[in-house]
Design a protein around this motif. Structure first.
Motif, short mmCIF file in Angstrom:
data_model
loop_
_atom_site.label_atom_id
_atom_site.label_comp_id
_atom_site.label_asym_id
_atom_site.label_seq_id
_atom_site.Cartn_x
_atom_site.Cartn_y
_atom_site.Cartn_z
N GLN A 2 0.96 -1.19 0.03
CA GLN A 2 0.09 -0.19 0.09
C GLN A 2 0.96 1.22 -0.04
O GLN A 2 0.37 2.22 -0.49
N PHE A 3 1.83 1.42 0.80
CA PHE A 3 2.63 2.43 1.13
C PHE A 3 4.18 2.14 0.65
O PHE A 3 4.78 0.82 0.68
N PRO A 52 0.47 9.01 1.57
CA PRO A 52 0.17 8.75 -0.01
C PRO A 52 -0.21 10.08 -0.69
O PRO A 52 -0.22 9.80 -1.82
N PHE A 53 -0.33 11.24 0.06
CA PHE A 53 -0.40 12.49 -0.94
C PHE A 53 0.75 13.44 -0.99
O PHE A 53 1.40 13.71 -0.05
N HIS A 85 -8.11 4.11 6.50
CA HIS A 85 -8.40 2.75 5.89
C HIS A 85 -7.08 2.35 5.24
O HIS A 85 -6.79 1.02 5.10
N LEU A 86 -6.42 3.03 4.54
CA LEU A 86 -5.07 2.81 3.96
C LEU A 86 -4.03 2.17 4.75
O LEU A 86 -3.39 1.19 4.57
N ALA A 119 -6.87 8.13 14.94
CA ALA A 119 -7.98 7.52 14.28
C ALA A 119 -8.11 6.32 13.83
O ALA A 119 -9.05 5.34 13.85
N THR A 120 -7.01 5.60 13.54
CA THR A 120 -6.49 4.27 13.22
C THR A 120 -7.11 3.27 14.19
O THR A 120 -7.71 2.21 13.87
N ALA A 121 -6.54 3.83 15.20
CA ALA A 121 -6.67 2.69 16.55
C ALA A 121 -8.01 2.59 17.09
O ALA A 121 -8.48 1.48 17.22
N LEU A 122 -8.77 3.59 17.24
CA LEU A 122 -9.94 3.80 17.69
C LEU A 122 -11.09 3.19 16.50
O LEU A 122 -12.31 2.63 16.96
#
Length: 213
Positions: A2-3, A52-53, A85-86, A119-122
């Motif tokens: 993905q990255f 990603p950006f 999501h990524l 945000a990813t963890a929660l």
């Protein structure tokens, strides 16, 4: 994958090793946090991901963002959610590629990477064990869904911030501790007399926290 990413494989091999996933700040890249990879626990995979950006003239971001001095901010929340999501998918890819212990995946984020770590963890607590949130803040607007209290109950957070941070005011960081504690979560919160960066004492403290938790 993905990255684009950098990896330091564990020096102490176990049947399955823990993972520390490093998420850099706005305008930086995967080399930034990876600069202290050799100082992190020797039994961990250390992976530093590139956001990603792409920014002009250089650097990368997890999402477009703008701050001003009056605590007004613009964040591209849709881009931020896309990055959440990524990151979750990237963790799945790493678990498939390397012998990583899926129960011991921790995030270390700086600034915007810290905001994404919360945000990813929660949002995907089944994928995360611990979070080290450096010089960031908790933005509930980029959660993928409302946290499930039972599903997130195992999460542990180390939060730190500079008291003279001119990029993200320390008042923003201070809101994270009560917000997370209201969700029943264990939080270690530290402040240091520095700006928007990681002081040596800060690094020492979160490394010890990782070793003890």
């Amino acid at each position: 994958m993905q990255f684009h990413y950098l990896i330091r494989e564990p020096r102490i091999l176990l049947e399955k090793n823990p993972l520390l996933l490093l998420l850099h700040g706005y305008g930086s890249n995967e080399e930034d946090l990876f600069s202290f990879a050799n100082e992190l626990p020797e039994d961990h995979y250390i992976v530093s991901a590139r956001a990603p950006f792409e920014l002009e003239p250089y650097g990368y971001a997890w999402y477009a963002i703008h701050f001003d001095a009056d605590e007004n901010k613009f964040s591209n929340n849709e881009q931020a959610k896309e990055s959440v999501h990524l990151i979750a998918h990237f963790i799945d890819e790493l678990l498939q590629k390397y012998p990583i212990d899926a129960q011991k995946v921790s995030l270390i984020g700086f600034s915007q990477g810290s905001i994404l770590s919360y945000a990813t963890a929660l949002s995907f607590p089944e994928k995360i064990d611990k979070v080290v949130a450096l010089s960031g803040y908790f933005n509930s607007d980029i959660l993928i869904h409302e946290p499930n209290i039972d599903a997130i109950s195992h999460l542990k957070f180390f939060i730190s911030h500079g008291t003279v941070d001119q990029v993200i005011p320390v008042d923003w960081a201070r809101k994270a501790k009560p917000a997370l504690e209201n969700l029943g979560l264990e939080v270690a919160y530290h402040e240091y007399p520095v700006g928007h960066g990681v002081a040596p004492k800060n690094f020492f403290d979160f490394k010890n926290w990782l070793l003890q938790n």
